[in-house]
Design a protein around this motif. Structure first.
Motif, PDB file in Angstrom:
ATOM      1  N   ARG A 178       5.359  -8.720   1.031  1.00 28.20           N
ATOM      2  CA  ARG A 178       6.492  -7.929   1.090  1.00 28.20           C
ATOM      3  C   ARG A 178       7.229  -7.654   2.583  1.00 28.20           C
ATOM      4  O   ARG A 178       6.559  -7.761   3.550  1.00 28.20           O
ATOM      5  CB  ARG A 178       6.049  -6.408   0.641  1.00 28.20           C
ATOM      6  CG  ARG A 178       5.772  -6.117  -0.784  1.00 28.20           C
ATOM      7  CD  ARG A 178       4.370  -6.366  -1.188  1.00 28.20           C
ATOM      8  NE  ARG A 178       4.211  -5.443  -2.281  1.00 28.20           N
ATOM      9  CZ  ARG A 178       3.098  -6.081  -3.243  1.00 28.20           C
ATOM     10  NH1 ARG A 178       2.430  -6.816  -2.901  1.00 28.20           N
ATOM     11  NH2 ARG A 178       2.948  -5.212  -4.290  1.00 28.20           N
ATOM     12  N   GLU A 206      12.460  -4.314  -1.401  1.00 22.30           N
ATOM     13  CA  GLU A 206      11.388  -3.575  -1.681  1.00 22.30           C
ATOM     14  C   GLU A 206      11.429  -1.976  -1.340  1.00 22.30           C
ATOM     15  O   GLU A 206      10.762  -1.292  -2.007  1.00 22.30           O
ATOM     16  CB  GLU A 206      10.235  -4.278  -0.651  1.00 22.30           C
ATOM     17  CG  GLU A 206       9.701  -5.625  -0.889  1.00 22.30           C
ATOM     18  CD  GLU A 206       9.128  -5.681  -2.097  1.00 22.30           C
ATOM     19  OE1 GLU A 206       8.388  -4.964  -2.541  1.00 22.30           O
ATOM     20  OE2 GLU A 206       8.626  -6.968  -2.548  1.00 22.30           O
ATOM     21  N   SER A 237       6.802   3.869   7.935  1.00 17.64           N
ATOM     22  CA  SER A 237       6.062   4.621   6.942  1.00 17.64           C
ATOM     23  C   SER A 237       6.018   4.074   5.415  1.00 17.64           C
ATOM     24  O   SER A 237       4.736   3.912   5.123  1.00 17.64           O
ATOM     25  CB  SER A 237       6.609   6.082   6.697  1.00 17.64           C
ATOM     26  OG  SER A 237       6.676   6.665   8.152  1.00 17.64           O
ATOM     27  N   PHE A 238       6.854   3.672   4.953  1.00 20.40           N
ATOM     28  CA  PHE A 238       6.755   3.137   3.677  1.00 20.40           C
ATOM     29  C   PHE A 238       5.950   1.733   3.849  1.00 20.40           C
ATOM     30  O   PHE A 238       5.250   1.838   2.785  1.00 20.40           O
ATOM     31  CB  PHE A 238       8.149   2.658   3.509  1.00 20.40           C
ATOM     32  CG  PHE A 238       8.363   2.170   1.876  1.00 20.40           C
ATOM     33  CD1 PHE A 238       8.713   3.035   0.834  1.00 20.40           C
ATOM     34  CD2 PHE A 238       8.256   0.890   1.702  1.00 20.40           C
ATOM     35  CE1 PHE A 238       8.910   2.413  -0.431  1.00 20.40           C
ATOM     36  CE2 PHE A 238       8.185   0.215   0.197  1.00 20.40           C
ATOM     37  CZ  PHE A 238       8.673   1.198  -0.817  1.00 20.40           C
ATOM     38  N   ASN A 259       3.794   1.180   5.752  1.00 19.19           N
ATOM     39  CA  ASN A 259       1.837   1.529   5.873  1.00 19.19           C
ATOM     40  C   ASN A 259       1.851   1.962   4.637  1.00 19.19           C
ATOM     41  O   ASN A 259       0.570   1.653   3.952  1.00 19.19           O
ATOM     42  CB  ASN A 259       1.987   2.772   6.791  1.00 19.19           C
ATOM     43  CG  ASN A 259       2.265   2.409   8.387  1.00 19.19           C
ATOM     44  OD1 ASN A 259       1.920   1.604   8.822  1.00 19.19           O
ATOM     45  ND2 ASN A 259       2.724   3.513   8.964  1.00 19.19           N
ATOM     46  N   GLY A 260       2.453   2.616   3.731  1.00 20.13           N
ATOM     47  CA  GLY A 260       2.057   3.018   2.148  1.00 20.13           C
ATOM     48  C   GLY A 260       1.759   1.683   1.612  1.00 20.13           C
ATOM     49  O   GLY A 260       0.639   1.750   0.878  1.00 20.13           O
ATOM     50  N   VAL A 261       2.551   0.754   1.608  1.00 22.99           N
ATOM     51  CA  VAL A 261       2.340  -0.413   0.892  1.00 22.99           C
ATOM     52  C   VAL A 261       0.906  -1.292   1.240  1.00 22.99           C
ATOM     53  O   VAL A 261       0.230  -1.631   0.547  1.00 22.99           O
ATOM     54  CB  VAL A 261       3.655  -1.520   0.836  1.00 22.99           C
ATOM     55  CG1 VAL A 261       3.372  -2.668   0.118  1.00 22.99           C
ATOM     56  CG2 VAL A 261       4.745  -0.826   0.373  1.00 22.99           C
ATOM     57  N   LEU A 296      -1.486   0.302   2.765  1.00 26.07           N
ATOM     58  CA  LEU A 296      -2.623   1.114   2.343  1.00 26.07           C
ATOM     59  C   LEU A 296      -3.041   0.818   0.858  1.00 26.07           C
ATOM     60  O   LEU A 296      -4.242   0.718   0.549  1.00 26.07           O
ATOM     61  CB  LEU A 296      -2.332   2.471   2.511  1.00 26.07           C
ATOM     62  CG  LEU A 296      -2.582   3.139   3.850  1.00 26.07           C
ATOM     63  CD1 LEU A 296      -1.995   4.662   3.941  1.00 26.07           C
ATOM     64  CD2 LEU A 296      -4.063   3.316   4.546  1.00 26.07           C
ATOM     65  N   ALA A 297      -2.042   0.730   0.133  1.00 22.72           N
ATOM     66  CA  ALA A 297      -2.387   0.432  -1.069  1.00 22.72           C
ATOM     67  C   ALA A 297      -3.027  -0.956  -1.330  1.00 22.72           C
ATOM     68  O   ALA A 297      -4.025  -1.205  -2.133  1.00 22.72           O
ATOM     69  CB  ALA A 297      -1.153   0.472  -2.075  1.00 22.72           C
ATOM     70  N   ILE A 320      -6.559  -0.397  -0.565  1.00 22.00           N
ATOM     71  CA  ILE A 320      -7.205   0.317  -1.787  1.00 22.00           C
ATOM     72  C   ILE A 320      -7.668  -0.734  -2.682  1.00 22.00           C
ATOM     73  O   ILE A 320      -8.909  -0.719  -3.194  1.00 22.00           O
ATOM     74  CB  ILE A 320      -6.607   1.234  -2.479  1.00 22.00           C
ATOM     75  CG1 ILE A 320      -6.091   2.598  -1.171  1.00 22.00           C
ATOM     76  CG2 ILE A 320      -7.308   2.137  -3.601  1.00 22.00           C
ATOM     77  CD1 ILE A 320      -5.168   3.563  -1.699  1.00 22.00           C
ATOM     78  N   ASP A 321      -6.535  -1.598  -3.110  1.00 18.75           N
ATOM     79  CA  ASP A 321      -6.712  -2.567  -4.047  1.00 18.75           C
ATOM     80  C   ASP A 321      -7.519  -3.899  -3.659  1.00 18.75           C
ATOM     81  O   ASP A 321      -7.773  -4.590  -4.565  1.00 18.75           O
ATOM     82  CB  ASP A 321      -5.481  -2.816  -4.998  1.00 18.75           C
ATOM     83  CG  ASP A 321      -4.733  -1.728  -5.517  1.00 18.75           C
ATOM     84  OD1 ASP A 321      -5.603  -0.601  -5.842  1.00 18.75           O
ATOM     85  OD2 ASP A 321      -3.513  -1.528  -5.594  1.00 18.75           O
ATOM     86  N   TYR A 368      -2.097  -9.587  -0.232  1.00 15.25           N
ATOM     87  CA  TYR A 368      -0.605  -9.585   0.469  1.00 15.25           C
ATOM     88  C   TYR A 368      -0.441  -9.045   1.881  1.00 15.25           C
ATOM     89  O   TYR A 368      -1.332  -8.296   2.237  1.00 15.25           O
ATOM     90  CB  TYR A 368       0.244  -9.174  -0.387  1.00 15.25           C
ATOM     91  CG  TYR A 368       0.040  -7.621  -0.756  1.00 15.25           C
ATOM     92  CD1 TYR A 368       0.480  -6.569   0.129  1.00 15.25           C
ATOM     93  CD2 TYR A 368      -0.659  -6.979  -2.011  1.00 15.25           C
ATOM     94  CE1 TYR A 368       0.428  -5.228  -0.127  1.00 15.25           C
ATOM     95  CE2 TYR A 368      -0.602  -5.871  -2.319  1.00 15.25           C
ATOM     96  CZ  TYR A 368      -0.140  -4.867  -1.405  1.00 15.25           C
ATOM     97  OH  TYR A 368      -0.079  -3.485  -1.625  1.00 15.25           O
ATOM     98  N   THR A 420       0.046   5.931  12.499  1.00 15.83           N
ATOM     99  CA  THR A 420      -0.685   5.912  11.338  1.00 15.83           C
ATOM    100  C   THR A 420      -1.184   4.233  11.061  1.00 15.83           C
ATOM    101  O   THR A 420      -2.237   3.881  10.632  1.00 15.83           O
ATOM    102  CB  THR A 420       0.120   6.141   9.976  1.00 15.83           C
ATOM    103  OG1 THR A 420       0.372   7.362  10.097  1.00 15.83           O
ATOM    104  CG2 THR A 420      -0.412   5.692   8.615  1.00 15.83           C
ATOM    105  N   TYR A 422      -5.254   3.592  10.697  1.00 17.58           N
ATOM    106  CA  TYR A 422      -5.663   3.070   9.659  1.00 17.58           C
ATOM    107  C   TYR A 422      -6.036   1.371   9.645  1.00 17.58           C
ATOM    108  O   TYR A 422      -6.271   0.778   8.549  1.00 17.58           O
ATOM    109  CB  TYR A 422      -4.948   3.358   8.334  1.00 17.58           C
ATOM    110  CG  TYR A 422      -5.029   4.771   7.969  1.00 17.58           C
ATOM    111  CD1 TYR A 422      -6.294   5.110   7.240  1.00 17.58           C
ATOM    112  CD2 TYR A 422      -4.322   5.906   8.082  1.00 17.58           C
ATOM    113  CE1 TYR A 422      -6.535   6.472   6.901  1.00 17.58           C
ATOM    114  CE2 TYR A 422      -4.530   7.203   7.877  1.00 17.58           C
ATOM    115  CZ  TYR A 422      -5.741   7.430   7.019  1.00 17.58           C
ATOM    116  OH  TYR A 422      -6.035   8.855   6.685  1.00 17.58           O
TER     117      TYR A 422
END
Lengths: 271, 332
Positions: free
Chosen positions: A63, A113, A124-125, A127-129, A131-132, A135-136, A140, A162, A166
């Motif tokens: 991404r 994206e 921040s966005f 980072n969220g991607v 983090l996902a 988790i999964d 990528y 962040t 993380y």
């Protein structure tokens, strides 16, 4: 590598022309910061990133988040030339009903994206991607381009904290360090230096490069893959307006399009 | 001090309206229960900004630590991160005090709405009912901020049980949403058997003279007012609006047609909140007498929640007064 670089440079010439043409047709937009970001984005879209315009929602795709959303003309050109939509559509930039909004919108155009433009928010966005992805257990990579003026936004530093906290090693930030913002030199408006030290202090792996040197860009992107346990930032020293002589290092071309009568000459002179 | 002004005291005063088998609880407790239940869906993730105990997101953290992210005291980053998670198929709930979850994160909330992302923002400690922390921590503008964003759903349940159901409904709902919860304990007014449907108001008490439309803690006070009005032979309909956006137009218009007018009641500025939403529906469709009760365009102050409800007129007496002003006193 040289062959790849020659190919990429040729694409970059076309991207730079697209930037001039699309902003000229729109009679608005941001050529300066699009041109400074072009070489890096070309390396990402045409060499580094795993992506497929036929499958824009592939969960395994890499991404790219353009946090400095005003560089949309460069992003749109890279997407069009990667096959996400017809190149001809670039000429609809910023016009009523167009999918090519003044600032990128993910709901409008395949390949975008993140909706960005209000500065400071893309990291921040990203980072969220990332983090996902953690988790999964996805493999990528998330790339996020921020600006130097943008780094005056407090949210960039909230987000950087962040990324570091993380340990988002699946994230690679690229700072398009062109040293200019609307009100003048970044160092005069509000100095962000020493920006390298700042990101080091925020637990980033920091690489500094010439953001127009393809060998350095490609090598830095490779290095970012190898560093584990922390995010990487590539501080890319760039020239605002790069490749269009009258625009280079000129702040007045931050948010101004060239005139129709200038367009032909400028496109011819693109380097 | 009028004893019944305090939502906490409603434990005593709503007898007759609700069976008291369930212990009174704050709606934030309902969020804690609901989010743990919601966690069975592996896409649900929770973020908090250093208030996990207060917002009750800690309940999720205890059960699903691998899907809980403390973002530190950085609300805008929290909501921006939630947007990235949502874009990657997650269903993030981003929690803080209402005043920070909306106001401090507004830019990120707005961008999430533009992006049509499935971000759920949870604001606890809403309204002056937050009490002693004072005006800086009492959100009286959060509904207004959330409501003005295109595509944003805005929900404030009236009790803990309804909040649990709201959380589960939000997991199924696609799109950005704001869930407003409160700190003070409230009796359980709703029933296990009732469905929670986003966008549907609920008639809590039938009535034909006047309609009181309330949200959150004020639903309880409205029920209390209706009981008092009944003694004076005024039949008050009480409607619980848990979904402030999209508002249930039909229940509002039906009330406007069948009763003499409408009193709205909320722990929020009268500008931009439930009262405004109801007034907008009436003005454009069926102009009817309306009185908006809430915080009269001013900030709160420190004090006990019941003292503040008294001070700012969020009382049964004010609802009764406003109701009578519209009905012209007792029904003949």
């Amino acid at each position: 590598m040289n062959q790849t670089i020659n190919k990429l440079k040729e694409i970059a010439l076309n991207v730079r022309k697209d930037i001039l043409i699309s902003t000229c047709r729109a009679n608005s937009g941001h050529p300066g910061g699009s041109l400074s970001a072009t070489d890096i984005m070309v390396c990402l879209y045409f060499s580094k990133m795993r992506h497929n315009s036929k499958k824009p929602n592939d969960p395994n795709r890499d991404r790219f988040v353009l946090s400095k959303g005003h560089a949309a003309p460069a992003l749109y050109s890279c997407l069009a030339r990667s096959g996400y939509f017809p190149i001809k559509e670039l000429e609809t930039l910023r016009q009523l009903g167009s999918r090519l909004q003044g600032h990128p919108e993910r709901t409008k155009l395949p390949g975008v994206e993140a909706s960005t433009g209000p500065l400071g928010q893309g990291l921040s966005f990203a980072n969220g991607v990332a983090l996902a992805g953690k988790i999964d257990g996805g493999d990528y990579k998330v790339y996020c381009m921020i600006g130097d003026g943008e780094s005056q936004e407090g949210m960039i530093w909230e987000a950087a904290m962040t990324s570091g906290h993380y340990k988002l090693d699946n994230l690679c930030v690229i700072l398009d360090h062109n040293r200019l913002q609307i009100d003048g030199n970044v160092k005069d408006v509000k100095n962000i230096e020493p920006v390298k030290d700042k990101f080091s202090a925020f637990n980033f792996n920091v690489i500094e490069i010439d953001g127009h040197n393809y060998k350095e860009i490609l090598e830095a992107l490779e290095e970012a893959d190898k560093v584990k346990g922390k995010p990487t930032i590539i501080i890319a020293n760039t020239i605002k307006g790069k490749g269009v002589k009258i625009m280079e290092n000129k702040v007045e071309w931050h948010g101004k399009a060239c005139k129709s009568e200038e367009l032909g000459g400028l496109c011819e002179g693109v380097c | 001090m009028e004893r019944h002004a305090n939502p906490r005291n409603l434990v005593v005063c709503v007898r007759g309206f609700a069976k008291m088998e369930k212990k009174p609880e704050a709606t934030r407790d309902g969020f804690g229960k609901g989010i743990v239940e919601a966690g069975k869906n592996k896409d649900v993730v929770v973020l908090d900004a250093d208030l996990a105990e207060s917002t009750r997101s800690i309940k999720f953290q205890e059960k699903y630590p691998e899907r809980f992210f403390d973002m530190g005291i950085a609300e805008m980053d929290m909501v921006g991160t939630a947007a990235g998670l949502a874009a990657s198929g997650k269903i993030p709930f981003a929690c803080s005090f209402a005043v920070f979850a909306t106001g401090r994160a507004y830019g990120a909330m707005r961008l999430a709405a533009i992006s049509e992302l499935n971000v759920k923002i949870v604001g606890s400690h809403a309204g002056v009912g937050t009490g002693e922390d004072g005006a800086t921590h009492q959100s009286i503008d959060d509904i207004s901020l959330a409501r003005t964003l295109p595509g944003m759903t805005v929900i404030q349940p009236c009790d803990s049980l309804e909040t649990e159901k709201a959380v589960l409904a939000l997991v199924r709902h696609k799109g950005p949403a704001y869930l407003r919860t409160t700190r003070s304990k409230l009796p359980i007014l709703t029933k296990d058997s009732e469905d929670f449907v986003i966008g549907k108001g609920k008639v809590m008490n039938e009535g034909k003279d006047i309609t009181i439309i309330a949200t959150g803690a004020l639903v309880h006070i409205a029920m209390d007012a209706a009981e008092e009005l009944k003694k004076e032979n005024i039949s008050a309909r009480v409607i619980n609006i848990h979904t402030i956006k999209p508002i249930d137009q039909s229940i509002v218009l039906k009330a406007a047609k069948e009763t003499k007018g409408i009193v709205t009641a909320e722990d929020h500025n009268v500008i931009g909140g439930l009262g405004s939403a109801v007034a907008e529906v009436l003005a454009e469709n069926y102009p009817a007498p309306i009185k908006r009760l809430g915080i009269e365009d001013q900030f709160g102050q420190s004090g006990k929640p019941d003292e503040l409800y008294q001070k700012y007129g969020l009382t049964k007496e004010e609802i009764i007064k406003a109701s009578k002003a519209i009905t012209g006193g007792a029904r003949k």
